[in-house]
Design an enzyme around this catalytic site. Structure first.
Site, PDB file in Angstrom:
ATOM      1  N   SER A  95       0.863  -1.193   0.000  1.00 60.86           N
ATOM      2  CA  SER A  95       0.000   0.000   0.000  1.00 60.86           C
ATOM      3  C   SER A  95       0.897   1.240   0.000  1.00 60.86           C
ATOM      4  O   SER A  95       2.072   1.165   0.336  1.00 60.86           O
ATOM      5  CB  SER A  95      -0.938  -0.025   1.201  1.00 60.86           C
ATOM      6  OG  SER A  95      -0.227  -0.273   2.391  1.00 60.86           O
ATOM      7  N   GLU A 107       1.188   5.657   0.750  1.00 62.74           N
ATOM      8  CA  GLU A 107       0.630   6.866   1.379  1.00 62.74           C
ATOM      9  C   GLU A 107       0.984   8.106   0.568  1.00 62.74           C
ATOM     10  O   GLU A 107       2.110   8.253   0.087  1.00 62.74           O
ATOM     11  CB  GLU A 107       1.187   7.023   2.800  1.00 62.74           C
ATOM     12  CG  GLU A 107       0.613   8.253   3.497  1.00 62.74           C
ATOM     13  CD  GLU A 107       1.163   8.457   4.890  1.00 62.74           C
ATOM     14  OE1 GLU A 107       0.894   7.607   5.752  1.00 62.74           O
ATOM     15  OE2 GLU A 107       1.857   9.465   5.103  1.00 62.74           O
ATOM     16  N   ASP A 120      -1.424  15.748  16.563  1.00 63.01           N
ATOM     17  CA  ASP A 120      -0.432  16.346  17.471  1.00 63.01           C
ATOM     18  C   ASP A 120      -0.902  17.695  17.976  1.00 63.01           C
ATOM     19  O   ASP A 120      -1.572  18.425  17.254  1.00 63.01           O
ATOM     20  CB  ASP A 120       0.902  16.507  16.731  1.00 63.01           C
ATOM     21  CG  ASP A 120       1.553  15.161  16.505  1.00 63.01           C
ATOM     22  OD1 ASP A 120       1.666  14.406  17.489  1.00 63.01           O
ATOM     23  OD2 ASP A 120       1.899  14.853  15.349  1.00 63.01           O
ATOM     24  N   PHE A 128      11.293  14.987  10.305  1.00 62.09           N
ATOM     25  CA  PHE A 128      10.098  14.180  10.654  1.00 62.09           C
ATOM     26  C   PHE A 128      10.456  13.216  11.798  1.00 62.09           C
ATOM     27  O   PHE A 128       9.679  13.041  12.734  1.00 62.09           O
ATOM     28  CB  PHE A 128       9.601  13.311   9.491  1.00 62.09           C
ATOM     29  CG  PHE A 128       9.212  14.039   8.230  1.00 62.09           C
ATOM     30  CD1 PHE A 128       8.621  15.296   8.271  1.00 62.09           C
ATOM     31  CD2 PHE A 128       9.405  13.451   6.982  1.00 62.09           C
ATOM     32  CE1 PHE A 128       8.243  15.947   7.102  1.00 62.09           C
ATOM     33  CE2 PHE A 128       9.038  14.096   5.801  1.00 62.09           C
ATOM     34  CZ  PHE A 128       8.459  15.350   5.869  1.00 62.09           C
ATOM     35  N   HIS A 187       3.675  -0.903   3.874  1.00 61.78           N
ATOM     36  CA  HIS A 187       3.026   0.372   3.559  1.00 61.78           C
ATOM     37  C   HIS A 187       4.151   1.370   3.269  1.00 61.78           C
ATOM     38  O   HIS A 187       4.987   1.627   4.130  1.00 61.78           O
ATOM     39  CB  HIS A 187       2.198   0.817   4.767  1.00 61.78           C
ATOM     40  CG  HIS A 187       1.399   2.067   4.522  1.00 61.78           C
ATOM     41  ND1 HIS A 187       0.299   2.110   3.696  1.00 61.78           N
ATOM     42  CD2 HIS A 187       1.538   3.332   4.998  1.00 61.78           C
ATOM     43  CE1 HIS A 187      -0.213   3.334   3.676  1.00 61.78           C
ATOM     44  NE2 HIS A 187       0.530   4.093   4.453  1.00 61.78           N
TER      45      HIS A 187
END
Ligand code: FAD
Length: 281
Positions: A14, A16, A108, A213, A261
């Site tokens: 998959s 994103e 967040d 990140f 993913h």
């Protein structure tokens, strides 16, 4: 087109994506979707702006893809910044437009240090709202290296097992070392939780942003890999990223992970080469 119907068999692939903000970025995403569509992904997922920003962009892209693609599309949705009524209205809108897959997230607190807003504190509360709204496939987030706001592994795993028990599957934050992923799966198993958790992994073609990140979400960055990437040319970076991510994915799949993913950052080159190398072509 429920994601839950695609889980539980052969390992899944998959991707994103995030909703584009400019016409040029929109074209890049469309080209990426087309190229990666050739791998027949089990599903694609569309992120939601931090604190509820860009909510409309996510909603419009998810509704559009759901209407014209045979690949199940999942909308990310966060509690942070929303009242219960706003979340309920968005879920009703998704239901009315045939969207049946939601990734329920806590979100967040604002980056400027101001207090969190919204009626829900934890993702599990959003899972319950989604379950009460209709027949959705519900995904949730997992942090093999622990959520940055978690103080104790035991508590984090217990909350995760409870949340997964109310959902259909999980997806992890990105990581580079498979050991904490396998440890998390074992911890969940010991707590009686066997809900599939897909490892989310990211080919690092932009090491400076991935470092940023990682600092925010608690992912440990391997120094040697990042030192290599940081001095490499863009073309060499792509080669290193493909090689490293493919090797990590192989270890995960060989160890029993239910799928992979891929965080694409809306780019197709690395993701396509990794998918091909893993035999998803
Ligand atoms: P929660 O499950 O609510 O957990 C947050 C913290 O609370 C953890 O420390 C947990 O242990 C603790 N906790 C949970 N329940 C309890 C309880 N009952 N009592 C006490 N403590 C508890 N963010 C975005 O803004 N947009 C996105 O599109 C997005 N996509 C993501 C996709 C993935 C796959 C992942 C892994 C993360 C994503 N995030 C996104 C980031 C996510 O919103 C943040 O990391 C957020 O801080 C935590 O989300 P969560 O769903 O894990 O929260």
């Amino acid at each position: 087109m429920h994601i839950r119907d695609r889980l539980g068999g052969a390992p899944t692939l998959s991707f994103e994506f995030f909703p584009p903000k400019t016409d040029e970025a929109e074209q890049t995403l469309r080209a990426t979707l087309e190229r990666l569509g050739a791998f027949h992904p089990a599903f694609v997922s569309i992120t939601y702006g931090a604190g509820g920003t860009d909510a409309v962009r996510t909603r419009d892209l998810v509704v559009d893809l759901t209407g014209r693609s045979d690949v199940p599309t999942m909308a990310h949705l966060t509690c942070m910044g929303h009242t219960r009524a706003e979340l309920a209205a968005l879920l009703e809108d998704y239901r009315a437009n045939g969207v049946v897959n939601i990734l329920a997230l806590g979100g967040d607190p604002p980056a400027d240090g101001s207090p969190p807003t919204g009626d829900f504190r934890y993702a599990a509360e959003l899972v319950d709202l989604i379950r009460g709204t209709g027949d959705f496939t519900v995904g949730v987030a997992a942090f093999p290296e622990l959520h940055p706001r978690s103080e104790a592994t035991e508590d984090d795993r217990r909350y995760l097992a409870e949340k997964l028990g109310r959902a259909d599957f999980g997806i992890t934050q990105f990581f580079f070392d498979p050991v904490p992923y396998f440890r998390m799966v074992e911890d969940l198993d010991a707590l009686g939780c066997r809900v599939p958790v897909l490892p989310g992994i990211m080919p690092v073609t932009t090491p400076a942003s991935v470092r940023r990140f990682a600092a925010m979400n608690g992912s440990r960055v391997p120094p040697a890999l990042f030192e290599r990437l940081e001095v490499a040319s863009p073309a060499d970076r792509l080669e290193i990223a493909v090689e490293q991510t493919t090797a990590l994915a192989r270890r995960l799949l060989d160890g029993g992970a239910p799928g992979i993913h891929l965080y694409t950052l809306n780019r197709s080159e690395a993701a396509a080469r990794i998918a091909e190398a893993l035999g998803f072509a």
